[in-house]
Structure formats: structure tokens, C-alpha cells
Design an enzyme around this catalytic site. Sequence first.
Site, short mmCIF file in Angstrom:
data_model
loop_
_atom_site.label_atom_id
_atom_site.label_comp_id
_atom_site.label_asym_id
_atom_site.label_seq_id
_atom_site.Cartn_x
_atom_site.Cartn_y
_atom_site.Cartn_z
N PRO A 31 0.78 -1.32 0.12
CG PRO A 31 0.13 -0.83 2.33
CD PRO A 31 0.58 -1.80 1.22
CB CYS A 32 4.29 2.06 -0.01
SG CYS A 32 5.01 1.32 -1.54
CG ASN A 33 4.00 4.15 -4.56
OD1 ASN A 33 4.70 4.61 -3.91
ND2 ASN A 33 4.75 2.95 -5.25
#
Length: 159
Positions: A120-122
Site C-alpha cells: 500500500p505504500c503508493n
Amino acid sequence: MLTEQQFREEIKVFVEKMRENKLNWQLKENGKYARESHLETLSDGRNVSADVHILYNSTYQVPTLWFNYFENNGTPIPFDTVVRDILKISESEESDSSIRQRISHYEHPILGVLYYNIHPCNTSNVMKELKTEKGYLISWLSIYGQQINLKMPDFSKLQ
């Protein structure tokens, strides 16, 4: 970003809409996540079970897709088979921007077994570019769901 309360409200509406469209989504753990399962056919003709979950990631404050594929006896399908036969990513398509590079293999936060997830980092940056205020979850899934070939109804009718 999405608060956990917003996620819970949207996931409930999302599951209702999916069920209206005869798709097999269910709320689990008192609305903590949604689950869908279906069959996929591999290139050798075998049917395997797909298990897809949408969970809230409190660190990144975004929804996250968790998924896995299993043989009829419960054995997980190897990652290379998932990539080749289900996600249909050829070796020539592999790059830093490929979905393959964003898939992680971690312990599922609720089930406690290994599942794949799209990191989910981006997600927050992608969602800012969409500039969506309404229907965050459906907008998010229209991007992330297609990356794992998730079968969904026409999203324009769900907004």
C-alpha cells in the site's frame, strides 16, 4: 487517505452493491474486511480457488488487497504460477513499475497465514491523482482490482 471509520462505512456499502450485482462478496469480522472467493482456470486446465480480501491498513490509512490461490486440496499455488497463469505477467513485462514488483508475501493480519498483497505504500499518491472525494473504495478497486484480474461490475454504474 481514508480513516478506518470511513473504510468501514464504505466497505459495508461496497459489499451491498456487489451482492446486488450477484458477486460473492461478504463482510467478515464485524465489518473489519470484505472477502470474495471464486474459481480461476490455469493454463493447464486445472481449476483453483481464489480468495480475495480487502482490509484497512492503519499505517498507510488506505485499503489493501490480500489474495491467494489454492489447489483443491488447500495447497497454495506457487508465486511463479500465479504470475504466469493468473496475473498473466510475462517475463518481458517485468519492470520496476510492474505489479509483480509491488506484490508482497506476508502473514495475513487477521488469518495469520501467508497471503499475497499489493503493497500500500503508493496507494495514497495514486488516489490523490484520481481526485476522488466520493466512492473512494470503488475508485481504488477499479485500479487495484484489475491488477489481479478481479471480476467486477461496471464501476461507472456503482458511483
